[in-house]
Write a protein that holds these residues in place. Structure first.
Motif, PDB file in Angstrom:
ATOM      1  N   GLU A  39       0.831  -1.210   0.000  1.00  0.00           N
ATOM      2  CA  GLU A  39       0.000   0.000   0.000  1.00  0.00           C
ATOM      3  C   GLU A  39       0.867   1.263   0.000  1.00  0.00           C
ATOM      4  OE1 GLU A  39      -3.677   1.784  -0.267  1.00  0.00           O
ATOM      5  OE2 GLU A  39      -3.316  -0.374  -0.179  1.00  0.00           O
ATOM      6  N   ILE A  40       1.913   1.274   0.814  1.00  0.00           N
ATOM      7  CA  ILE A  40       2.799   2.441   0.868  1.00  0.00           C
ATOM      8  C   ILE A  40       3.521   2.617  -0.465  1.00  0.00           C
ATOM      9  CG2 ILE A  40       4.870   3.403   1.945  1.00  0.00           C
ATOM     10  CD1 ILE A  40       3.953   2.020   4.556  1.00  0.00           C
ATOM     11  N   SER A  41       3.956   1.531  -1.080  1.00  0.00           N
ATOM     12  CA  SER A  41       4.674   1.646  -2.353  1.00  0.00           C
ATOM     13  C   SER A  41       3.757   2.159  -3.465  1.00  0.00           C
ATOM     14  CB  SER A  41       5.306   0.316  -2.740  1.00  0.00           C
ATOM     15  OG  SER A  41       4.318  -0.637  -3.049  1.00  0.00           O
ATOM     16  N   ARG A  43       0.875   4.286  -2.984  1.00  0.00           N
ATOM     17  CA  ARG A  43       0.421   5.665  -2.838  1.00  0.00           C
ATOM     18  C   ARG A  43       1.241   6.507  -1.882  1.00  0.00           C
ATOM     19  NH1 ARG A  43      -5.389   5.114   0.253  1.00  0.00           N
ATOM     20  NH2 ARG A  43      -4.511   4.119   2.063  1.00  0.00           N
ATOM     21  N   GLY A  44       2.263   5.941  -1.263  1.00  0.00           N
ATOM     22  CA  GLY A  44       3.157   6.726  -0.412  1.00  0.00           C
ATOM     23  C   GLY A  44       2.795   6.746   1.055  1.00  0.00           C
ATOM     24  N   TRP A  45       1.624   6.262   1.408  1.00  0.00           N
ATOM     25  CA  TRP A  45       1.211   6.258   2.810  1.00  0.00           C
ATOM     26  C   TRP A  45       0.122   5.206   3.019  1.00  0.00           C
ATOM     27  CZ3 TRP A  45      -3.885   7.307   4.081  1.00  0.00           C
ATOM     28  CH2 TRP A  45      -4.655   7.879   3.069  1.00  0.00           C
ATOM     29  N   VAL A  46      -0.072   4.849   4.280  1.00  0.00           N
ATOM     30  CA  VAL A  46      -1.152   3.940   4.648  1.00  0.00           C
ATOM     31  C   VAL A  46      -1.583   4.277   6.076  1.00  0.00           C
ATOM     32  CG1 VAL A  46       0.318   2.102   5.570  1.00  0.00           C
ATOM     33  CG2 VAL A  46      -1.911   1.523   4.651  1.00  0.00           C
ATOM     34  N   ARG A  47      -2.841   4.068   6.352  1.00  0.00           N
ATOM     35  CA  ARG A  47      -3.412   4.280   7.694  1.00  0.00           C
ATOM     36  C   ARG A  47      -3.824   2.912   8.221  1.00  0.00           C
ATOM     37  NH1 ARG A  47      -7.518   7.753   6.077  1.00  0.00           N
ATOM     38  NH2 ARG A  47      -6.148   9.464   6.608  1.00  0.00           N
ATOM     39  N   LEU A  86       1.562   5.399   8.402  1.00  0.00           N
ATOM     40  CA  LEU A  86       2.920   5.120   7.964  1.00  0.00           C
ATOM     41  C   LEU A  86       3.081   5.759   6.599  1.00  0.00           C
ATOM     42  CD1 LEU A  86       2.093   2.781   9.977  1.00  0.00           C
ATOM     43  CD2 LEU A  86       3.841   1.444   8.860  1.00  0.00           C
ATOM     44  N   CYS A  87       4.183   6.499   6.402  1.00  0.00           N
ATOM     45  CA  CYS A  87       4.345   7.204   5.133  1.00  0.00           C
ATOM     46  C   CYS A  87       5.814   7.398   4.792  1.00  0.00           C
ATOM     47  CB  CYS A  87       3.635   8.546   5.174  1.00  0.00           C
ATOM     48  SG  CYS A  87       4.222   9.657   6.451  1.00  0.00           S
TER      49      CYS A  87
END
Length: 110
Positions: A39-41, A43-47, A86-87
């Motif tokens: 998910e981070i890869s 869009r750059g962030w995840v909640r 996390l970002c």
């Protein structure tokens, strides 16, 4: 309409969730590493929800693993008392970022 609540009691501490075994904990961290990393890869962030101190520590450690794996820092921000974000650099929103911790051993990938 008022309803009477009969025989209502608070749950005992014994009724709470059992802690994860070492193997379950390892597999859960590996799952978080893969899923949150994907998910981070993208869009750059995840909640992700983190209701207990143990869940927050787990996410901070996974962020450290991801940072080591990618060779760049993964920031961990508390959005509220139940959620962490996390970002990557450039996607931070809050001025107060939680301190990074030294991660434990990197999970083995299947």
């Amino acid at each position: 309409m008022v309803r009477e609540l009969y025989e209502v009691r608070l749950p005992d501490a014994e009724d709470g969730p059992l802690p994860l075994t070492d193997d379950e904990e390892r597999r859960y961290r590996e799952l978080l590493f893969r899923e949150l990393g994907n998910e981070i890869s993208e869009r750059g962030w995840v909640r992700y929800p983190a209701h207990t101190p143990q869940e927050r520590r787990r996410l901070v450690e996974v962020a450290g693993w991801l940072g080591e794996y990618w060779g760049q820092r993964v920031f961990v921000e508390a959005e509220d008392v139940t959620r962490l974000r996390l970002c990557l650099a450039g996607y931070e929103t809050a001025p107060g970022v939680l301190p990074q911790v030294t991660p434990g051993p990197t999970p083995r990938r299947p």
